[in-house]
Design an enzyme around this catalytic site. Structure first.
Site, mmCIF file in Angstrom:
data_model
loop_
_atom_site.group_PDB
_atom_site.id
_atom_site.type_symbol
_atom_site.label_atom_id
_atom_site.label_comp_id
_atom_site.label_asym_id
_atom_site.label_seq_id
_atom_site.Cartn_x
_atom_site.Cartn_y
_atom_site.Cartn_z
ATOM 1 N N GLY A 1 32.420 44.079 19.673
ATOM 2 C CA GLY A 1 33.511 44.125 19.261
ATOM 3 C C GLY A 1 33.695 43.726 17.709
ATOM 4 N N TYR B 1 -0.420 40.689 2.194
ATOM 5 C CA TYR B 1 1.024 40.252 2.896
ATOM 6 C C TYR B 1 1.112 38.584 2.940
ATOM 7 C CZ TYR B 1 3.957 39.838 7.107
ATOM 8 O OH TYR B 1 4.934 39.428 8.120
ATOM 9 N N GLY C 1 15.907 45.204 6.695
ATOM 10 C CA GLY C 1 14.673 45.458 7.889
ATOM 11 C C GLY C 1 15.378 45.398 9.117
ATOM 12 N N ALA D 1 2.405 37.448 -0.409
ATOM 13 C CA ALA D 1 3.816 37.882 -0.789
ATOM 14 C C ALA D 1 4.624 36.879 0.183
ATOM 15 C CB ALA D 1 3.950 39.156 -0.407
ATOM 16 N N LYS D 2 4.457 36.632 1.451
ATOM 17 C CA LYS D 2 5.061 35.766 2.054
ATOM 18 C C LYS D 2 4.965 34.419 1.727
ATOM 19 C CE LYS D 2 7.137 38.722 5.231
ATOM 20 N NZ LYS D 2 8.484 38.790 5.373
#
Length: 261
Positions: A57, A155, A16, A158-159
């Site tokens: 870098g 939501y 994500g 699920a979390k």
């Protein structure tokens, strides 16, 4: 070795990572010297993330695709043995609506991305971490998992599963030098919040935030970067609230307004 380069020689995978919190995490890990692999569905936005990381870098490689696709996992096999740091940030959201009005297909999408994909991804990566005796796994949850969120039952459900995932996996991995932690952000000023959350609802949320403001993606990324560092070697199975003090105190605060009298 300075703290700024303490992940030099390590490889990190951030899911994500197209924008918002995921991009900020990729940059923060790159600043610590890690080679970063960024996963997401939006190729053009992943390219911007890679450009920001390479400007530090260090190497950055995009891994474009959907975590629900078998083809993405087939491409993952090439780099899975190299991954020392894994950050589960990918998310899916059902429409804001009462549960009975949410299509089952949208619920499945949320569960696939937030729960099933981290399980499958970790299972492919963690054996190599154990073999090396070093690994950092951090998942990005939400305070909605513990406080609840009206209109976002799928939501939040699920979390909340990430709590069990974190604590159980931490117990399995602790003796192998692999730590597993969960960061639960509150209201963070991301592109998605701006696009999907009504400003009036954001104001209501902020009335319960002790600091009185939304967080920045970089503030979440800083917490994640610390948990991924060697300095956090004695932290595992933890759930870290990064919410500006959401819910601290008995009463919601009135928003400050200038007095024109």
């Amino acid at each position: 070795m300075s703290a700024e380069r303490e992940l030099a020689g390590r490889t990190a995978l951030v899911t994500g990572a197209s924008r918002g919190i995921g991009r900020a995490i990729a940059v923060a890990l790159g600043a610590m010297g890690a080679r970063v692999i960024v996963a997401g569905r939006r190729e053009s936005e992943l390219a911007l993330t890679c450009a920001a990381v390479r400007a530090l870098g260090v190497e950055c490689e995009p891994l474009v695709g959907d975590l629900r696709d078998r083809a993405w996992f087939e491409r993952l096999e090439r780099v899975a043995p190299q991954i020392d740091v894994l950050v589960h940030n990918a998310a899916a959201f059902a429409p804001y609506a009462p549960l009975e009005r949410v299509e089952p297909a949208r619920i499945d999408e949320v569960l696939d991305v937030v729960v099933r994909a981290p399980l499958a991804l970790t299972a492919r990566v963690v054996p190599h971490m154990k073999a090396r005796g070093f690994g950092r796994i951090v998942s990005i949850g939400t305070i909605a998992a513990s406080h609840g969120a009206e209109g976002q039952v799928a939501y939040s459900t699920a979390k909340s599963a990430l709590v069990g995932f974190t604590k159980s996996l931490a117990a399995e991995c602790a003796r192998h030098g692999v730590t597993v932690n969960l960061v639960e952000p509150g209201l963070i000023a991301t592109e998605r919040i701006a696009e999907a959350v009504d400003p009036r609802f954001q104001e209501r949320l902020l009335a319960n935030v002790a600091l009185g403001r939304a967080g920045a993606s970089e503030e979440v990324a800083n917490a994640v970067a610390f948990l991924c560092s060697p300095r956090a070697a004695y932290i595992t199975g933890a759930v870290l609230n990064v919410s500006g003090g959401f819910g601290v105190g008995l009463y919601a605060r009135e928003r400050e307004r200038s007095d024109s009298r």
